[in-house]
Motif scaffolding. Structure first.
Motif, PDB file in Angstrom:
ATOM      1  N   HIS A 139      25.825 100.239  53.468  1.00  0.00           N
ATOM      2  CA  HIS A 139      25.749  99.331  52.322  1.00  0.00           C
ATOM      3  C   HIS A 139      24.357  98.700  52.323  1.00  0.00           C
ATOM      4  N   ILE A 140      23.849  98.364  51.140  1.00  0.00           N
ATOM      5  CA  ILE A 140      22.495  97.813  51.023  1.00  0.00           C
ATOM      6  C   ILE A 140      22.548  96.491  50.272  1.00  0.00           C
ATOM      7  N   VAL A 141      21.783  95.517  50.753  1.00  0.00           N
ATOM      8  CA  VAL A 141      21.599  94.251  50.052  1.00  0.00           C
ATOM      9  C   VAL A 141      20.174  94.220  49.506  1.00  0.00           C
ATOM     10  N   ASP A 142      20.064  94.098  48.201  1.00  0.00           N
ATOM     11  CA  ASP A 142      18.766  94.006  47.530  1.00  0.00           C
ATOM     12  C   ASP A 142      18.407  92.533  47.389  1.00  0.00           C
ATOM     13  N   ALA A 143      17.613  92.023  48.327  1.00  0.00           N
ATOM     14  CA  ALA A 143      17.141  90.637  48.300  1.00  0.00           C
ATOM     15  C   ALA A 143      15.619  90.620  48.186  1.00  0.00           C
ATOM     16  N   ILE A 144      15.089  91.477  47.320  1.00  0.00           N
ATOM     17  CA  ILE A 144      13.632  91.611  47.199  1.00  0.00           C
ATOM     18  C   ILE A 144      13.068  90.594  46.215  1.00  0.00           C
ATOM     19  N   PHE A 145      13.524  90.643  44.956  1.00  0.00           N
ATOM     20  CA  PHE A 145      13.019  89.728  43.931  1.00  0.00           C
ATOM     21  C   PHE A 145      14.171  88.986  43.268  1.00  0.00           C
ATOM     22  N   GLY A 146      13.975  87.683  43.014  1.00  0.00           N
ATOM     23  CA  GLY A 146      14.996  86.867  42.376  1.00  0.00           C
ATOM     24  C   GLY A 146      14.586  86.409  40.994  1.00  0.00           C
ATOM     25  N   PHE A 147      15.064  85.211  40.604  1.00  0.00           N
ATOM     26  CA  PHE A 147      14.859  84.758  39.226  1.00  0.00           C
ATOM     27  C   PHE A 147      13.401  84.416  38.911  1.00  0.00           C
ATOM     28  N   SER A 148      12.571  84.215  39.924  1.00  0.00           N
ATOM     29  CA  SER A 148      11.167  83.863  39.661  1.00  0.00           C
ATOM     30  C   SER A 148      10.270  85.083  39.497  1.00  0.00           C
ATOM     31  N   PHE A 149      10.827  86.294  39.626  1.00  0.00           N
ATOM     32  CA  PHE A 149      10.006  87.503  39.516  1.00  0.00           C
ATOM     33  C   PHE A 149       9.526  87.714  38.085  1.00  0.00           C
ATOM     34  N   SER A 150       8.258  88.110  37.965  1.00  0.00           N
ATOM     35  CA  SER A 150       7.717  88.543  36.678  1.00  0.00           C
ATOM     36  C   SER A 150       6.510  89.427  36.956  1.00  0.00           C
ATOM     37  N   GLY A 151       6.174  90.242  35.999  1.00  0.00           N
ATOM     38  CA  GLY A 151       4.979  91.071  36.148  1.00  0.00           C
ATOM     39  C   GLY A 151       5.250  92.410  36.797  1.00  0.00           C
ATOM     40  N   GLU A 152       4.251  92.904  37.489  1.00  0.00           N
ATOM     41  CA  GLU A 152       4.283  94.250  38.053  1.00  0.00           C
ATOM     42  C   GLU A 152       4.860  94.254  39.460  1.00  0.00           C
ATOM     43  N   VAL A 153       5.614  95.307  39.779  1.00  0.00           N
ATOM     44  CA  VAL A 153       6.127  95.499  41.136  1.00  0.00           C
ATOM     45  C   VAL A 153       4.991  96.046  41.992  1.00  0.00           C
ATOM     46  N   ARG A 154       4.647  95.343  43.048  1.00  0.00           N
ATOM     47  CA  ARG A 154       3.514  95.734  43.883  1.00  0.00           C
ATOM     48  C   ARG A 154       3.983  96.390  45.181  1.00  0.00           C
ATOM     49  N   GLU A 155       3.069  97.114  45.794  1.00  0.00           N
ATOM     50  CA  GLU A 155       3.355  97.805  47.054  1.00  0.00           C
ATOM     51  C   GLU A 155       3.795  96.812  48.126  1.00  0.00           C
ATOM     52  N   PRO A 156       4.706  97.219  49.000  1.00  0.00           N
ATOM     53  CA  PRO A 156       5.290  98.563  49.144  1.00  0.00           C
ATOM     54  C   PRO A 156       6.602  98.743  48.392  1.00  0.00           C
ATOM     55  N   PHE A 157       6.872  97.903  47.384  1.00  0.00           N
ATOM     56  CA  PHE A 157       8.210  97.850  46.803  1.00  0.00           C
ATOM     57  C   PHE A 157       8.525  98.881  45.717  1.00  0.00           C
ATOM     58  N   PRO A 158       7.539  99.488  45.003  1.00  0.00           N
ATOM     59  CA  PRO A 158       7.933 100.483  43.995  1.00  0.00           C
ATOM     60  C   PRO A 158       8.812 101.611  44.543  1.00  0.00           C
ATOM     61  N   LYS A 159       8.429 102.194  45.677  1.00  0.00           N
ATOM     62  CA  LYS A 159       9.226 103.288  46.239  1.00  0.00           C
ATOM     63  C   LYS A 159      10.571 102.795  46.751  1.00  0.00           C
ATOM     64  N   VAL A 160      10.607 101.559  47.235  1.00  0.00           N
ATOM     65  CA  VAL A 160      11.873 100.992  47.723  1.00  0.00           C
ATOM     66  C   VAL A 160      12.847 100.822  46.562  1.00  0.00           C
ATOM     67  N   ILE A 161      12.367 100.303  45.439  1.00  0.00           N
ATOM     68  CA  ILE A 161      13.237 100.105  44.277  1.00  0.00           C
ATOM     69  C   ILE A 161      13.671 101.451  43.698  1.00  0.00           C
ATOM     70  N   GLN A 162      12.783 102.438  43.715  1.00  0.00           N
ATOM     71  CA  GLN A 162      13.172 103.783  43.289  1.00  0.00           C
ATOM     72  C   GLN A 162      14.285 104.325  44.180  1.00  0.00           C
ATOM     73  N   ALA A 163      14.171 104.084  45.485  1.00  0.00           N
ATOM     74  CA  ALA A 163      15.196 104.553  46.420  1.00  0.00           C
ATOM     75  C   ALA A 163      16.524 103.839  46.170  1.00  0.00           C
ATOM     76  N   LEU A 164      16.468 102.540  45.862  1.00  0.00           N
ATOM     77  CA  LEU A 164      17.683 101.792  45.530  1.00  0.00           C
ATOM     78  C   LEU A 164      18.330 102.345  44.256  1.00  0.00           C
ATOM     79  N   ARG A 165      17.485 102.718  43.314  1.00  0.00           N
ATOM     80  CA  ARG A 165      17.986 103.291  42.060  1.00  0.00           C
ATOM     81  C   ARG A 165      18.685 104.625  42.288  1.00  0.00           C
ATOM     82  N   ASP A 166      18.127 105.437  43.177  1.00  0.00           N
ATOM     83  CA  ASP A 166      18.586 106.807  43.341  1.00  0.00           C
ATOM     84  C   ASP A 166      19.679 106.982  44.393  1.00  0.00           C
ATOM     85  N   THR A 167      19.872 106.011  45.268  1.00  0.00           N
ATOM     86  CA  THR A 167      20.850 106.177  46.338  1.00  0.00           C
ATOM     87  C   THR A 167      22.276 106.244  45.809  1.00  0.00           C
TER      88      THR A 167
END
Length: 237
Positions: free
Chosen positions: A120-148
């Motif tokens: 099981h995975i807990v996505d605690a990367i970005f919360g309500f204050s997030f805005s703008g572009e996803v910066r490294e190293p998180f783009p590939k991590v979020i893609q992996a969360l999307r695809d798992t």
């Protein structure tokens, strides 16, 4: 009746009011938020379904909630692993990581490998204050969360989602729809686009403060710090 939602601006204002007029410290709020996250995991992923939990933490308060949740999960009998690539030097976060290391909870820098060794995975990367572009190293991590194919619980917001409008039209988070979401204190407007199981957590808001911000307090049962509510509902505050 749809639950009222809290915009990013009002969520930040409410947090500040909780720490001023409400007399809460940030440590208390993070502890209560992380406790709620851990209870949502317990409801979604009973120990009998698999004990291995991968907690992906960002550099801000959302990541701190994940660190607290991991400590509680360890004491429930789970086997958490922490992915925390941008560790804050703030004293609070340093203490949270020390607490985990004292429990010999492993930290990993290899998200892809850890993803294949968890239940099981807990996505605690970005919360309500997030805005703008996803910066490294998180783009590939979020893609992996999307695809798992593994179940994912998002903390307050699926990472990369816009708090007001929901999932992005492009970028690493396009198509990312986690299995479950826990909204902390109150749902954010993005819940109108969310299709999974939805929990509310943060059992500390006074009736007076909820009334001031026009929020509906969910019915928490017994000792529960979380309450499940219908997904895809909410009106903007």
């Amino acid at each position: 009746m749809a639950l009222r939602t809290l915009s990013a601006k009002n969520a930040a204002a409410l947090d500040q009011e909780l720490m001023s007029a409400g007399a809460f410290s940030i440590d208390q709020l993070m502890e209560l938020a992380g406790l709620s996250v851990s209870q949502a995991v317990f409801k979604l992923q009973p120990l009998s379904k698999g004990k291995r939990i991968l907690v992906a933490c960002g550099p801000g308060n959302n990541g701190g909630d994940g660190l607290v949740a991991a400590r509680h999960l360890f004491h429930y009998g789970y086997q958490p692993t922490i992915y925390y690539p941008k560790q804050s030097k703030n004293d609070l976060y340093q203490r949270l990581t020390t607490q985990l290391r004292d429990l010999r909870i492993p930290f990993t820098s290899d998200f892809e490998t850890a993803l294949h060794q968890t239940d099981h995975i807990v996505d605690a990367i970005f919360g309500f204050s997030f805005s703008g572009e996803v910066r490294e190293p998180f783009p590939k991590v979020i893609q992996a969360l999307r695809d798992t194919k593994l179940p994912v619980l998002a903390v307050d917001a699926p990472s990369s989602w816009n708090i007001e409008s929901g999932p992005p039209d492009s970028g690493p988070g396009k198509g990312f729809m986690p299995d479950a979401l826990i909204s902390l204190t109150a749902p954010k407007p993005l819940v109108k686009r969310f299709k999974g199981r939805h929990f509310i957590g943060g059992r500390f808001l006074s009736p007076e403060m909820a009334e001031k911000y026009g929020l509906d307090l969910p019915k928490y049962e017994g000792l529960d710090q979380v309450a499940e509510v219908p997904a895809g509902e909410g009106e903007k505050l």
